[in-house]
Design a protein around this motif. Structure first.
Motif, PDB file in Angstrom:
ATOM      1  N   ARG A  96     -14.474  -1.689  48.931  1.00 55.56           N
ATOM      2  CA  ARG A  96     -13.911  -1.980  50.211  1.00 55.56           C
ATOM      3  C   ARG A  96     -13.637  -3.269  50.253  1.00 55.56           C
ATOM      4  O   ARG A  96     -13.626  -4.115  49.241  1.00 55.56           O
ATOM      5  CB  ARG A  96     -15.262  -1.816  51.255  1.00 55.56           C
ATOM      6  CG  ARG A  96     -16.573  -2.738  50.868  1.00 55.56           C
ATOM      7  CD  ARG A  96     -17.709  -2.312  51.610  1.00 55.56           C
ATOM      8  NE  ARG A  96     -18.948  -3.135  51.207  1.00 55.56           N
ATOM      9  CZ  ARG A  96     -19.094  -4.244  51.704  1.00 55.56           C
ATOM     10  NH1 ARG A  96     -18.474  -4.859  52.678  1.00 55.56           N
ATOM     11  NH2 ARG A  96     -20.192  -4.776  51.275  1.00 55.56           N
ATOM     12  N   GLU A  97     -12.989  -3.692  51.319  1.00 52.75           N
ATOM     13  CA  GLU A  97     -12.297  -4.960  51.782  1.00 52.75           C
ATOM     14  C   GLU A  97     -12.991  -5.772  52.684  1.00 52.75           C
ATOM     15  O   GLU A  97     -13.700  -5.210  53.577  1.00 52.75           O
ATOM     16  CB  GLU A  97     -10.856  -4.786  51.849  1.00 52.75           C
ATOM     17  CG  GLU A  97      -9.920  -4.057  50.886  1.00 52.75           C
ATOM     18  CD  GLU A  97      -8.747  -4.042  51.275  1.00 52.75           C
ATOM     19  OE1 GLU A  97      -7.732  -3.941  50.292  1.00 52.75           O
ATOM     20  OE2 GLU A  97      -8.398  -3.776  52.365  1.00 52.75           O
ATOM     21  N   GLU A  98     -12.760  -7.030  52.735  1.00 51.45           N
ATOM     22  CA  GLU A  98     -12.979  -7.884  53.868  1.00 51.45           C
ATOM     23  C   GLU A  98     -12.076  -8.707  54.650  1.00 51.45           C
ATOM     24  O   GLU A  98     -11.066  -8.760  54.087  1.00 51.45           O
ATOM     25  CB  GLU A  98     -13.997  -8.961  53.327  1.00 51.45           C
ATOM     26  CG  GLU A  98     -13.480  -9.974  52.196  1.00 51.45           C
ATOM     27  CD  GLU A  98     -14.367 -11.198  51.900  1.00 51.45           C
ATOM     28  OE1 GLU A  98     -15.413 -11.325  52.545  1.00 51.45           O
ATOM     29  OE2 GLU A  98     -13.893 -11.944  50.858  1.00 51.45           O
ATOM     30  N   ILE A  99     -12.124  -8.995  55.834  1.00 56.30           N
ATOM     31  CA  ILE A  99     -11.083  -9.525  56.629  1.00 56.30           C
ATOM     32  C   ILE A  99     -11.568 -11.096  56.879  1.00 56.30           C
ATOM     33  O   ILE A  99     -12.640 -11.370  57.227  1.00 56.30           O
ATOM     34  CB  ILE A  99     -10.927  -8.959  57.927  1.00 56.30           C
ATOM     35  CG1 ILE A  99     -10.551  -7.296  58.012  1.00 56.30           C
ATOM     36  CG2 ILE A  99     -10.151  -9.609  58.834  1.00 56.30           C
ATOM     37  CD1 ILE A  99     -10.845  -6.689  59.234  1.00 56.30           C
ATOM     38  N   ILE A 100     -10.499 -11.865  56.150  1.00 56.90           N
ATOM     39  CA  ILE A 100     -10.723 -13.118  56.306  1.00 56.90           C
ATOM     40  C   ILE A 100      -9.667 -14.024  57.331  1.00 56.90           C
ATOM     41  O   ILE A 100      -8.640 -13.509  57.370  1.00 56.90           O
ATOM     42  CB  ILE A 100     -10.581 -13.749  54.802  1.00 56.90           C
ATOM     43  CG1 ILE A 100     -11.369 -13.186  54.026  1.00 56.90           C
ATOM     44  CG2 ILE A 100     -10.670 -15.482  54.889  1.00 56.90           C
ATOM     45  CD1 ILE A 100     -11.404 -13.616  52.487  1.00 56.90           C
ATOM     46  N   SER A 126     -14.554 -14.114  49.177  1.00 56.89           N
ATOM     47  CA  SER A 126     -15.840 -13.924  48.434  1.00 56.89           C
ATOM     48  C   SER A 126     -15.707 -13.690  47.081  1.00 56.89           C
ATOM     49  O   SER A 126     -16.494 -14.159  46.022  1.00 56.89           O
ATOM     50  CB  SER A 126     -16.598 -12.772  49.197  1.00 56.89           C
ATOM     51  OG  SER A 126     -16.841 -13.097  50.500  1.00 56.89           O
ATOM     52  N   LEU A 133     -13.581  -7.107  47.781  1.00 53.25           N
ATOM     53  CA  LEU A 133     -14.965  -7.710  47.514  1.00 53.25           C
ATOM     54  C   LEU A 133     -15.183  -7.373  45.859  1.00 53.25           C
ATOM     55  O   LEU A 133     -16.103  -8.156  45.737  1.00 53.25           O
ATOM     56  CB  LEU A 133     -15.800  -6.762  48.273  1.00 53.25           C
ATOM     57  CG  LEU A 133     -16.076  -7.284  49.907  1.00 53.25           C
ATOM     58  CD1 LEU A 133     -17.086  -6.203  50.410  1.00 53.25           C
ATOM     59  CD2 LEU A 133     -16.316  -8.797  50.169  1.00 53.25           C
ATOM     60  N   LYS A 152      -6.705  -9.299  54.482  1.00 51.89           N
ATOM     61  CA  LYS A 152      -7.716  -8.604  53.726  1.00 51.89           C
ATOM     62  C   LYS A 152      -7.834  -9.025  52.408  1.00 51.89           C
ATOM     63  O   LYS A 152      -6.765  -8.924  51.869  1.00 51.89           O
ATOM     64  CB  LYS A 152      -7.836  -7.104  53.856  1.00 51.89           C
ATOM     65  CG  LYS A 152      -7.443  -6.615  55.307  1.00 51.89           C
ATOM     66  CD  LYS A 152      -7.115  -5.061  55.528  1.00 51.89           C
ATOM     67  CE  LYS A 152      -7.337  -4.700  56.990  1.00 51.89           C
ATOM     68  NZ  LYS A 152      -7.030  -3.074  57.048  1.00 51.89           N
ATOM     69  N   HIS A 198      -5.081 -13.726  59.944  1.00 50.93           N
ATOM     70  CA  HIS A 198      -6.008 -12.826  58.865  1.00 50.93           C
ATOM     71  C   HIS A 198      -5.503 -12.239  57.808  1.00 50.93           C
ATOM     72  O   HIS A 198      -4.418 -11.899  57.987  1.00 50.93           O
ATOM     73  CB  HIS A 198      -7.129 -12.202  59.949  1.00 50.93           C
ATOM     74  CG  HIS A 198      -6.215 -10.958  60.405  1.00 50.93           C
ATOM     75  ND1 HIS A 198      -5.644 -11.255  61.697  1.00 50.93           N
ATOM     76  CD2 HIS A 198      -6.298  -9.739  60.187  1.00 50.93           C
ATOM     77  CE1 HIS A 198      -5.170 -10.044  62.117  1.00 50.93           C
ATOM     78  NE2 HIS A 198      -5.177  -9.059  61.077  1.00 50.93           N
TER      79      HIS A 198
END
Length: 298
Positions: free
Chosen positions: A65-69, A156, A60, A57, A55
């Motif tokens: 803020r950030e998303e975990i992929i 995203s 967005l 980070k 995974h």
């Protein structure tokens, strides 16, 4: 044997190039409108290629803020199977080398060693083929799953056209590609070694001990039979002086019949022994007995 020299080396090269691989992928996300960006996103993966656990980070771009992929795919079974076959093949070939060099007499005793070696070599040949094919297919899927274009589609922010996303560093695939090549080299090596191991077994030695009768062997047997028949005809008997002319004419007829049969068809003559002819008197009683023809079928 070829396996003694090359099998341990190629086995090490196969599982080492696969089990010791680590890939590195780097992408950047440049958000439009001076929004928070991340110009250095590092993605590391490697053996056993369980990508669903990998995974990273990513921003967005719409908020601070950030998303975990997570990446897609789990290819651990094929890679671990390939490495396991390589390790066990290395250990067995190393053990076989020691036995061939230091325990040759015990190896050939009672034919057990060659038979066990033949069975194990056949099994390893099959497992090398299966594991190499599975690993080659899995490696192709790993390349697809870690393709920069495919990874950027998971982010995203990169699906928005106003943001700019690019890959700054791609993984190198030379080592896993080499492992696939070494895998199929091991297949050829172990399959070829089956013949050399088979020559040490009792099955091969039994076939060599009782070979099939060739055409040249049959011709040689025919010549010996002819010489034997000729020598039996040429031996005179002093006790049958008056009948020598009759026996000579009988021998000539037999010789002409044999030569005629040889000119018409090519058949192997059976073993034959010709004695003296039986002579009857006027009362149809046996006056003298002689050549009895005894034929042994081949």
């Amino acid at each position: 044997m070829c396996m003694v020299i090359f099998a341990p080396i190629f086995a090490i090269c196969a599982f080492a190039t696969c089990g010791g691989y680590y890939g590195h992928l780097q992408v950047k996300v440049d958000c439009a409108g001076r929004r928070p960006s991340n110009l250095s996103i590092n993605i590391d993966f490697g053996y056993p290629f369980r990508l669903i656990d990998v995974h990273f980070k990513a921003p967005l771009c719409e908020a601070k803020r950030e998303e975990i992929i997570f990446l897609d795919g789990d290819f651990s079974s094929a890679s671990q199977f390939f490495v396991t076959v390589g390790v066990f093949a290395f250990l067995y070939s190393l053990l076989a080398t020691i036995v061939y060099v230091f325990y040759q007499n015990n190896y050939l005793k009672n034919n057990r060693g060659p038979l066990v070696d033949f069975v194990v070599t056949s099994i390893f040949s099959f497992t090398w083929l299966v594991s190499s094919c599975c690993w080659a297919k899995s490696l192709s899927d790993i390349k697809t799953a870690t393709n920069p274009t495919q990874v950027l589609l998971l982010i995203s922010a990169c699906r928005a056209h106003e943001n700019k996303c690019t890959a700054t560093q791609e993984p190198l695939w030379s080592r896993p590609n080499t492992s696939v090549v070494f895998g199929f080299v091991n297949v050829v090596l172990w399959v070829g070694n089956i013949w050399f191991v088979f020559k040490e077994t009792g099955w091969y030695k039994t076939g060599q001990r009782y070979p099939t009768r060739s055409a040249s062997g049959k011709r040689h047997s025919e010549m010996r039979q002819r010489l034997y028949i000729g020598s039996s005809f040429e031996q005179p008997d002093e006790g049958y002086g008056p009948q020598l002319s009759r026996q000579g004419s009988f021998n000539q007829q037999v010789n002409r019949q044999v030569s005629f049969n040889e000119s018409q068809v090519s058949l192997s003559l059976p073993h034959a022994y010709l004695g003296k002819p039986v002579i009857y008197d006027r009362d149809n009683k046996v006056a003298s007995q002689g050549p009895m023809i005894i034929v042994n079928e081949m």
